[in-house]
Design a protein around this motif. Structure first.
Motif, PDB file in Angstrom:
ATOM      1  N   SER A  40       0.841  -1.198   0.000  1.00  0.00           N
ATOM      2  CA  SER A  40       0.000   0.000   0.000  1.00  0.00           C
ATOM      3  C   SER A  40       0.875   1.245   0.000  1.00  0.00           C
ATOM      4  CB  SER A  40      -0.927   0.006   1.221  1.00  0.00           C
ATOM      5  OG  SER A  40      -1.636   1.227   1.308  1.00  0.00           O
ATOM      6  N   THR A  45       1.035   7.621   4.795  1.00  0.00           N
ATOM      7  CA  THR A  45       0.403   7.842   6.092  1.00  0.00           C
ATOM      8  C   THR A  45       1.406   7.657   7.221  1.00  0.00           C
ATOM      9  OG1 THR A  45      -1.707   7.055   5.189  1.00  0.00           O
ATOM     10  CG2 THR A  45      -1.514   7.154   7.580  1.00  0.00           C
ATOM     11  N   ASP A  83      -0.069   4.212  -0.408  1.00  0.00           N
ATOM     12  CA  ASP A  83      -0.768   5.251   0.348  1.00  0.00           C
ATOM     13  C   ASP A  83      -0.455   5.127   1.838  1.00  0.00           C
ATOM     14  OD1 ASP A  83      -1.884   6.269  -1.939  1.00  0.00           O
ATOM     15  OD2 ASP A  83      -3.830   5.283  -1.662  1.00  0.00           O
TER      16      ASP A  83
END
Length: 225
Positions: free
Chosen positions: A188, A194, A190
């Motif tokens: 991931s 984060t 993304d």
């Protein structure tokens, strides 16, 4: 190998605090299903072992580091940590009483009996999402494996763990320079962002190829010293 025509056989089915939990056999494999969602089975364990090893390697030789393992599952991560004498204290947080029972007295005991009997090991019955907010304890590593990944949680309540507030709670239970390792059924990018936005450093992803589909992944980040 499991024959394609084999039908899964339910060995135990319980209504737990977060819904239905099932232990079933499919050929030679044992599988854990939560609310109809496949979680894991006893087929491999490479990525779960990578979760533990990558966390240790990131600590750069810290003596007898402590590790918090989020999720007992089929026991691969716990067994691998306990088999490594370099680890110090090993704490496992598991929210499902059924899973703990299957390891202590049931069909999963053969996978984890040695690890559960290790004097370094403690099993805590709690929800990890609550535990990281409430405990006063700290660890050198947190190996998080309670979902199929940051974007594919078993229950809606788990999603908060991968948010900025949840990651801040994970960082709170880590000692300075401690490492967060998060298992995922797929990489991931993304989530890497984060982690960086939550203040983690040395963010990276290690992958484990699987027979079909996208690789399993372990996302890593270090709490600043």
């Amino acid at each position: 190998m499991t024959a394609a025509h084999d039908a899964p056989v339910v060995l135990d089915r319980r209504d737990g605090p977060y819904g239905e939990v099932v232990l079933r056999r499919h050929g030679e494999l044992l599988q854990i299903i939560a609310n109809g969602c496949f979680l894991m089975d006893t087929s491999d364990g490479r990525s779960e072992r990578l979760l533990v090893d990558a966390a240790y390697d990131t600590l750069d030789g810290r003596p007898e580091p402590s590790v918090l393992i989020g999720g007992l599952g089929v026991g691969f991560s716990l067994a691998h940590a306990a088999a490594d004498p370099r680890w110090g204290r090993i704490t496992v947080v598991e929210r499902e009483p059924a899973v703990i029972d299957w390891h202590r007295d049931g069909l999963l005991a053969e996978l984890s009996a040695g690890a559960l009997g290790d004097p370094r090991t403690q099993v805590v019955h709690d929800d990890l999402a609550a535990y990281v907010h409430e405990t006063s304890d700290t660890f050198d590593a947190l190996c998080l494996d309670i979902d199929n990944g940051p974007g594919w949680t078993v229950t809606e309540g788990n999603a908060g763990l991968y948010s900025p507030a949840g990651l801040a709670a994970c960082a709170r239970v880590l000692k300075p320079g401690g490492v967060l390792a998060v298992w995922s059924a797929e990489p991931s990018p993304d989530f890497e962002g984060t982690l960086r936005n939550a203040g983690f450093r040395q963010v990276r992803t290690e992958e484990v190829p699987v027979a079909r589909g996208v690789p399993d992944a372990v996302h890593l980040g270090v709490r600043p010293g």
